[in-house]
Write a protein that holds these residues in place. Structure first.
Motif, PDB file in Angstrom:
ATOM      1  N   ASP B 150       9.246  37.290  18.548  1.00 54.65           N
ATOM      2  CA  ASP B 150       7.826  37.035  18.770  1.00 54.65           C
ATOM      3  C   ASP B 150       7.528  36.791  20.245  1.00 54.65           C
ATOM      4  O   ASP B 150       6.611  37.388  20.820  1.00 54.65           O
ATOM      5  CB  ASP B 150       7.399  35.824  17.934  1.00 54.65           C
ATOM      6  CG  ASP B 150       5.951  35.473  18.164  1.00 54.65           C
ATOM      7  OD1 ASP B 150       5.092  36.276  17.745  1.00 54.65           O
ATOM      8  OD2 ASP B 150       5.685  34.436  18.782  1.00 54.65           O
ATOM      9  N   ALA B 151       8.354  35.922  20.859  1.00 50.26           N
ATOM     10  CA  ALA B 151       8.136  35.595  22.272  1.00 50.26           C
ATOM     11  C   ALA B 151       8.343  36.841  23.131  1.00 50.26           C
ATOM     12  O   ALA B 151       7.579  37.090  24.069  1.00 50.26           O
ATOM     13  CB  ALA B 151       9.077  34.485  22.718  1.00 50.26           C
ATOM     14  N   GLY B 152       9.357  37.625  22.801  1.00 50.30           N
ATOM     15  CA  GLY B 152       9.636  38.842  23.558  1.00 50.30           C
ATOM     16  C   GLY B 152       8.461  39.795  23.500  1.00 50.30           C
ATOM     17  O   GLY B 152       8.025  40.344  24.524  1.00 50.30           O
ATOM     18  N   MET B 153       7.920  39.980  22.308  1.00 46.20           N
ATOM     19  CA  MET B 153       6.793  40.893  22.112  1.00 46.20           C
ATOM     20  C   MET B 153       5.578  40.414  22.911  1.00 46.20           C
ATOM     21  O   MET B 153       4.929  41.202  23.611  1.00 46.20           O
ATOM     22  CB  MET B 153       6.471  40.939  20.605  1.00 46.20           C
ATOM     23  CG  MET B 153       5.641  42.119  20.188  1.00 46.20           C
ATOM     24  SD  MET B 153       6.476  43.663  20.625  1.00 46.20           S
ATOM     25  CE  MET B 153       5.071  44.607  21.126  1.00 46.20           C
ATOM     26  N   THR B 154       5.293  39.107  22.796  1.00 47.59           N
ATOM     27  CA  THR B 154       4.149  38.548  23.516  1.00 47.59           C
ATOM     28  C   THR B 154       4.330  38.721  25.015  1.00 47.59           C
ATOM     29  O   THR B 154       3.397  39.126  25.728  1.00 47.59           O
ATOM     30  CB  THR B 154       4.004  37.056  23.189  1.00 47.59           C
ATOM     31  OG1 THR B 154       4.167  36.884  21.789  1.00 47.59           O
ATOM     32  CG2 THR B 154       2.648  36.537  23.613  1.00 47.59           C
ATOM     33  N   ALA B 155       5.538  38.417  25.481  1.00 45.65           N
ATOM     34  CA  ALA B 155       5.815  38.538  26.910  1.00 45.65           C
ATOM     35  C   ALA B 155       5.639  39.979  27.360  1.00 45.65           C
ATOM     36  O   ALA B 155       5.087  40.244  28.431  1.00 45.65           O
ATOM     37  CB  ALA B 155       7.226  38.047  27.217  1.00 45.65           C
ATOM     38  N   PHE B 156       6.081  40.913  26.521  1.00 44.24           N
ATOM     39  CA  PHE B 156       5.969  42.325  26.882  1.00 44.24           C
ATOM     40  C   PHE B 156       4.509  42.738  26.999  1.00 44.24           C
ATOM     41  O   PHE B 156       4.097  43.387  27.967  1.00 44.24           O
ATOM     42  CB  PHE B 156       6.678  43.181  25.838  1.00 44.24           C
ATOM     43  CG  PHE B 156       6.625  44.642  26.148  1.00 44.24           C
ATOM     44  CD1 PHE B 156       7.422  45.177  27.150  1.00 44.24           C
ATOM     45  CD2 PHE B 156       5.747  45.472  25.467  1.00 44.24           C
ATOM     46  CE1 PHE B 156       7.353  46.525  27.449  1.00 44.24           C
ATOM     47  CE2 PHE B 156       5.671  46.818  25.771  1.00 44.24           C
ATOM     48  CZ  PHE B 156       6.467  47.355  26.765  1.00 44.24           C
ATOM     49  N   LYS B 157       3.708  42.333  26.013  1.00 42.61           N
ATOM     50  CA  LYS B 157       2.283  42.669  26.042  1.00 42.61           C
ATOM     51  C   LYS B 157       1.626  42.104  27.300  1.00 42.61           C
ATOM     52  O   LYS B 157       0.888  42.788  28.002  1.00 42.61           O
ATOM     53  CB  LYS B 157       1.596  42.096  24.794  1.00 42.61           C
ATOM     54  CG  LYS B 157       1.633  43.052  23.602  1.00 42.61           C
ATOM     55  CD  LYS B 157       0.727  42.571  22.502  1.00 42.61           C
ATOM     56  CE  LYS B 157       1.455  41.647  21.561  1.00 42.61           C
ATOM     57  NZ  LYS B 157       0.671  41.112  20.475  1.00 42.61           N
ATOM     58  N   ALA B 158       1.935  40.812  27.556  1.00 41.32           N
ATOM     59  CA  ALA B 158       1.341  40.158  28.725  1.00 41.32           C
ATOM     60  C   ALA B 158       1.790  40.845  30.002  1.00 41.32           C
ATOM     61  O   ALA B 158       0.997  41.062  30.920  1.00 41.32           O
ATOM     62  CB  ALA B 158       1.726  38.684  28.760  1.00 41.32           C
ATOM     63  N   GLY B 159       3.081  41.222  30.044  1.00 40.37           N
ATOM     64  CA  GLY B 159       3.611  41.883  31.224  1.00 40.37           C
ATOM     65  C   GLY B 159       2.912  43.212  31.464  1.00 40.37           C
ATOM     66  O   GLY B 159       2.556  43.558  32.591  1.00 40.37           O
ATOM     67  N   ALA B 160       2.700  43.961  30.376  1.00 42.38           N
ATOM     68  CA  ALA B 160       2.027  45.256  30.500  1.00 42.38           C
ATOM     69  C   ALA B 160       0.620  45.066  31.041  1.00 42.38           C
ATOM     70  O   ALA B 160       0.165  45.787  31.941  1.00 42.38           O
ATOM     71  CB  ALA B 160       1.994  45.946  29.140  1.00 42.38           C
ATOM     72  N   LEU B 161      -0.077  44.059  30.529  1.00 38.71           N
ATOM     73  CA  LEU B 161      -1.439  43.774  30.990  1.00 38.71           C
ATOM     74  C   LEU B 161      -1.430  43.416  32.470  1.00 38.71           C
ATOM     75  O   LEU B 161      -2.260  43.886  33.255  1.00 38.71           O
ATOM     76  CB  LEU B 161      -2.019  42.624  30.176  1.00 38.71           C
ATOM     77  CG  LEU B 161      -3.522  42.466  30.319  1.00 38.71           C
ATOM     78  CD1 LEU B 161      -4.247  43.520  29.495  1.00 38.71           C
ATOM     79  CD2 LEU B 161      -3.950  41.079  29.894  1.00 38.71           C
ATOM     80  N   ALA B 162      -0.436  42.574  32.847  1.00 41.51           N
ATOM     81  CA  ALA B 162      -0.316  42.157  34.241  1.00 41.51           C
ATOM     82  C   ALA B 162      -0.098  43.376  35.119  1.00 41.51           C
ATOM     83  O   ALA B 162      -0.674  43.490  36.208  1.00 41.51           O
ATOM     84  CB  ALA B 162       0.833  41.166  34.406  1.00 41.51           C
ATOM     85  N   PHE B 163       0.715  44.314  34.632  1.00 39.30           N
ATOM     86  CA  PHE B 163       1.029  45.497  35.421  1.00 39.30           C
ATOM     87  C   PHE B 163      -0.229  46.345  35.642  1.00 39.30           C
ATOM     88  O   PHE B 163      -0.472  46.845  36.740  1.00 39.30           O
ATOM     89  CB  PHE B 163       2.104  46.318  34.715  1.00 39.30           C
ATOM     90  CG  PHE B 163       2.611  47.459  35.547  1.00 39.30           C
ATOM     91  CD1 PHE B 163       3.355  47.211  36.693  1.00 39.30           C
ATOM     92  CD2 PHE B 163       2.318  48.765  35.206  1.00 39.30           C
ATOM     93  CE1 PHE B 163       3.807  48.251  37.477  1.00 39.30           C
ATOM     94  CE2 PHE B 163       2.758  49.810  35.992  1.00 39.30           C
ATOM     95  CZ  PHE B 163       3.512  49.554  37.128  1.00 39.30           C
ATOM     96  N   ILE B 164      -1.031  46.463  34.585  1.00 42.85           N
ATOM     97  CA  ILE B 164      -2.276  47.235  34.716  1.00 42.85           C
ATOM     98  C   ILE B 164      -3.191  46.571  35.751  1.00 42.85           C
ATOM     99  O   ILE B 164      -3.764  47.240  36.626  1.00 42.85           O
ATOM    100  CB  ILE B 164      -2.981  47.350  33.346  1.00 42.85           C
ATOM    101  CG1 ILE B 164      -2.109  48.180  32.405  1.00 42.85           C
ATOM    102  CG2 ILE B 164      -4.357  47.990  33.503  1.00 42.85           C
ATOM    103  CD1 ILE B 164      -2.573  48.182  30.988  1.00 42.85           C
ATOM    104  N   GLY B 165      -3.281  45.254  35.664  1.00 39.03           N
ATOM    105  CA  GLY B 165      -4.096  44.521  36.628  1.00 39.03           C
ATOM    106  C   GLY B 165      -3.603  44.748  38.037  1.00 39.03           C
ATOM    107  O   GLY B 165      -4.386  44.980  38.967  1.00 39.03           O
ATOM    108  N   TRP B 166      -2.275  44.729  38.189  1.00 39.50           N
ATOM    109  CA  TRP B 166      -1.699  44.920  39.518  1.00 39.50           C
ATOM    110  C   TRP B 166      -1.998  46.322  40.049  1.00 39.50           C
ATOM    111  O   TRP B 166      -2.301  46.504  41.225  1.00 39.50           O
ATOM    112  CB  TRP B 166      -0.192  44.689  39.460  1.00 39.50           C
ATOM    113  CG  TRP B 166       0.478  44.921  40.771  1.00 39.50           C
ATOM    114  CD1 TRP B 166       0.480  44.082  41.841  1.00 39.50           C
ATOM    115  CD2 TRP B 166       1.199  46.089  41.179  1.00 39.50           C
ATOM    116  NE1 TRP B 166       1.158  44.637  42.880  1.00 39.50           N
ATOM    117  CE2 TRP B 166       1.618  45.874  42.505  1.00 39.50           C
ATOM    118  CE3 TRP B 166       1.534  47.285  40.537  1.00 39.50           C
ATOM    119  CZ2 TRP B 166       2.361  46.813  43.205  1.00 39.50           C
ATOM    120  CZ3 TRP B 166       2.272  48.213  41.243  1.00 39.50           C
ATOM    121  CH2 TRP B 166       2.680  47.982  42.566  1.00 39.50           C
ATOM    122  N   LEU B 167      -1.918  47.327  39.130  1.00 41.09           N
ATOM    123  CA  LEU B 167      -2.200  48.713  39.547  1.00 41.09           C
ATOM    124  C   LEU B 167      -3.595  48.814  40.134  1.00 41.09           C
ATOM    125  O   LEU B 167      -3.824  49.522  41.119  1.00 41.09           O
ATOM    126  CB  LEU B 167      -2.056  49.658  38.353  1.00 41.09           C
ATOM    127  CG  LEU B 167      -0.636  50.141  38.058  1.00 41.09           C
ATOM    128  CD1 LEU B 167      -0.651  51.109  36.894  1.00 41.09           C
ATOM    129  CD2 LEU B 167      -0.029  50.795  39.286  1.00 41.09           C
TER     130      LEU B 167
END
Lengths: 325, 459
Positions: B150-167
């Protein structure tokens, strides 16, 4: 040389008087003895009689600077300033809250403090200078670069973490040395080894970097080039010539280290339960024992001034060109 | 929600500092010589990367410096009553972290408490077991063992969102740069944009998942009274920053004024100033601080009527500590400035100015002060990390900040007891260590770069 030392000691006198005045102002001008009494007695027991009794018992019932009631010389000597501050010059520090003689306590605690501070200082100097010279030897290589990076990382770690980490790993997990305490005589080494080790390790980062800069500056000088042209091996140049010439700034740096030695000892001694001056000070701070803190400030200043003098004398040993007059 | 704005003294100082910083930045941008140094700093990749990290810390500190008291619920017509607790904007933003307290210790990402308790299990009666946490991992329900997935999945989703924001940020920076100089690549720009963007990416990739997860778990665990450790870390940042920044603000005017005056006028003025700083210097700093804090404690304790909330009392103690640290640390900079002024006043253009009859103060302001600016800037950034470290030690010794105030020092102090426990509670120490390490390391690296950029000898 002797004349110089005597003159320097005379110079130290006005500074000590200044220190004395500063501490006196800090302790008695900002707060009145009544405030201190209230603090010591605690909220529940504060009555005007109790405060008066507290002041009389400890000699705080006198006027601050000038006693107009007493005549002659007593108008100056029968005051808080003379009794509590001026008497420190002859080693009379008065009594702590628990009634013990502060001067005797300091005498007894001097040795354990020195047993930590001296080895830490000497060993630390040795280790960091060796490390700095090695870095200077390998200058502008990957080894040097990573050494500096490590130093910056090491100096970014709070000293408290070195203590907590070292105590946890070495004493608790590996059980190599006792966690805290102090033994009499030669038995003490088992208790001292860990604090000294931690003291040395925690100082490596900043000192090594500083010494490395000194050595690198020294290396660009003409005599090094001459020595190289003569075909002397680089290691010999560094460890003999550069080290000797870099000694003066290193000694100057050592004076700066002495007050920090006190700071280190303060925390170290209370962590390891060593009955030295540092833990005495911390206990006094926690117990709000004003007399002890006042005495420690004075003693600290005396030690600092003595250390300055020793540094100047050590210059002549390190560099024969320097003559003290 | 109604609220009453509370302005603590330290808030005033820190916002004043921001204003000063902006004014100084504006003035510095008009001074050609300093501008060269600032540009050199801007090209330095390590400097810009650490500046990005420092800015993030400063942002947290600033958010935590806007205080208010929330209005309590009351019937219409009654006089408004405000809560006794002083909160900050950061508290409001991190409300879930602040309010979701457990009973006592729990490990990072734990779903159960760290200590066994007697709990009632339906059908089995009273059993001694680790009780479920009230907040940590509640959403999992029965699937308690799925924490990692669960934590891994959440972290992955958040990371992906962060990456989009960074782009998006990356694109914006690249476009602006392209407009300015069409041929230049980002890597070759005069400002180290690549380092800033890379640091930003790393920060976003850690911070966003961290906060996302902190909505479901106690990511750094909880402490003895069940408070989230992540929240404590956030609160400690302001304390560290105030000690580091306000102290320099306190010592700066004193050091600059006395240093220049001693060096410029020489004679008895110099003797007096030298005497003062030798006296202060010869008292070991800790002892002077200890004595001063002890006395201040008496003042605070004998005048309880000065403070309407506990936060104000803690705040005054923090400021007093800054003042005391400032008084003990101005001597070094003062000595440096005195030496440099002694050298400067012998230079020909200053002697020329003197010959023209320009007044001494005018010479100091127009000619000497600007030429000392680089020393001041170097000293300011070099001192910062030392002060943050000193705060931790002083708080540990008991002469630092108020015990009720969260700081790295008080956190470490508690950790000492926790390491003695069996089994060991390691997480709050580890979290405090990491946060402090990142802050001080960034400050040290930045200070090094500033010294290299501003030191005329190095150029």
């Amino acid at each position: 040389m002797l004349a110089y030392i005597v003159r320097r000691l005379l110079y130290a006198l006005p500074i000590l008087i200044g220190v004395n005045l500063v501490t006196f102002a800090l302790f008695f001008v900002v707060n009145t003895p009544d405030d201190m009494a209230r603090m010591q007695l605690g909220v529940k027991r504060v009555t005007p009689e109790a405060i008066e009794k507290w002041k009389v018992e400890r000699g705080y019932d006198k006027p601050l600077l000038i006693n107009s009631e007493a005549g002659g010389l007593a108008s100056v000597t029968d005051t808080i300033f003379f009794e509590k501050s001026a008497r420190m010059f002859v080693g009379d520090f008065g009594r702590a809250e628990d009634g013990r003689d502060i001067a005797r306590e300091i005498g007894a605690r001097m040795l354990p403090s020195l047993a930590i501070a001296l080895p830490t200082f000497i060993l630390g100097l040795f280790v960091t200078i060796t490390f700095a010279l090695t870095l200077a030897f390998f200058r502008a290589t990957a080894f040097d670069l990573w050494g500096v990076v490590l130093c910056v990382a090491a100096m970014s770690i709070s000293g408290l973490f070195y203590i907590i980490g070292g105590q946890y790993l070495i004493s608790k997990v590996w059980r190599l040395v006792p966690i805290s305490g102090f033994g009499a005589g030669l038995e003490a080494w088992r208790f001292l080894i860990l604090p000294v080790l931690i003291g040395v390790v925690s100082g490596i980062g900043s000192s090594t970097r500083w010494y490395r800069t000194i050595f690198l500056e020294e290396i660009t000088k003409d005599y090094v080039r001459t020595a190289r042209a003569k075909g002397l091996p680089e290691a010999l140049i560094l460890f003999r010539h550069v080290l000797r010439n870099g000694m003066t700034p290193i000694l100057t740096q050592s004076i700066v280290a002495i007050p920090t030695l006190f700071m280190g000892a303060l925390v170290m001694e209370s962590f390891f339960g060593i009955p030295g001056l540092g833990s005495y000070t911390i206990d006094a701070i926690n117990a709000q024992d004003f007399a002890v803190v006042r005495s420690m400030v004075f003693i600290g200043a005396v030690l600092y001034i003595v250390a300055l003098l020793l540094t100047d004398i050590s210059y002549t040993v390190a560099d024969p060109r320097i003559r003290l007059q | 929600m109604q609220f009453q704005i509370v302005v603590l003294w330290s808030d005033i100082f820190i916002w004043l500092l921001v204003a000063f910083g902006l004014i100084f930045g504006f003035l510095a941008s008009r001074d050609e010589r300093l501008l060269v140094s600032w540009r050199r700093l801007g090209e330095n990749r390590i400097a810009m990367a650490s500046a990005t990290v420092l800015l993030a810390f400063i942002l947290i500190g600033l958010l935590d410096s806007l205080h208010y008291r929330a209005q309590l619920e009351n019937k219409p017509g009654q006089k408004a009553v405000y809560a006794i607790e002083v909160l900050s904007v950061l508290d409001a933003l991190a409300a879930p972290l602040r309010s979701r307290n457990e009973k006592t210790y729990s490990e990072p990402f734990a779903t159960r408490l760290y200590a066994k308790e007697t709990i009632d299990v339906p059908g089995q009666g009273s059993v001694r077991d680790y009780p479920r946490l009230k907040h940590g991992g509640q959403h999992l329900g029965e699937r308690e063992d799925d924490v990692a997935a669960d934590a891994g999945m959440t972290a992955f989703k958040a990371g992906a969102l962060a990456f989009i924001g960074w782009l998006a940020v990356f694109g914006a920076v690249a476009t602006v740069n392209r407009k300015k100089s069409p041929k230049l690549k980002l890597r070759e720009a005069a400002f180290a944009w690549d380092a800033v963007l890379l640091t930003l990416l790393l920060m976003l990739l850690t911070i966003v998942p961290l906060f996302w997860l902190s909505g479901y778990y106690h990511v750094f665990g909880t402490d003895k009274v069940g408070q989230d450790v992540l929240y404590q870390i956030l609160k400690s940042v302001r304390t560290g920053l105030i000690i580091g920044l306000v102290t320099t603000l306190v010592m700066l005017p004193m050091a600059v004024l006395l240093g220049i005056v001693a060096g410029y006028f020489r004679g008895w003025v110099d003797d007096v100033i030298q005497y003062i700083y030798t006296v202060l210097n010869s008292i070991p700093g800790v002892l002077l601080i200890a004595a001063a804090v002890l006395m201040m404690q008496v003042v605070i304790d004998t005048n309880p009527q000065w403070f309407s909330t506990a936060a104000e009392r803690a705040d005054l103690r923090l400021l007093a500590l800054c003042f005391i640290l400032g008084i003990t640390s101005w001597t070094g900079l003062c000595r440096l400035l005195r030496g440099e002024t002694l050298k400067l006043r012998e230079l020909e253009y200053i002697q020329a100015a003197q010959a023209f009859g320009v007044s001494s103060w005018r010479i100091i302001v127009r000619h000497i002060l600007p030429n000392l600016m680089h020393i001041v800037i170097i000293a300011l950034v070099m001192d910062f990390s030392g002060l943050v470290l000193a705060e931790a030690v002083l708080s540990y010794v008991g002469i630092g900040v108020d015990p009720t105030m969260t700081s790295f020092g008080t956190m470490i102090n508690n950790a000492r007891m926790e390491l003695g426990r069996e089994p060991v509670v390691w997480w709050s120490l580890a979290a405090a260590f990491s946060a402090m390490f990142i802050l001080v390391l960034a400050a040290n690296l930045f200070a090094d770069a500033v010294r290299d950029a501003f030191d005329p000898r190095a150029a």
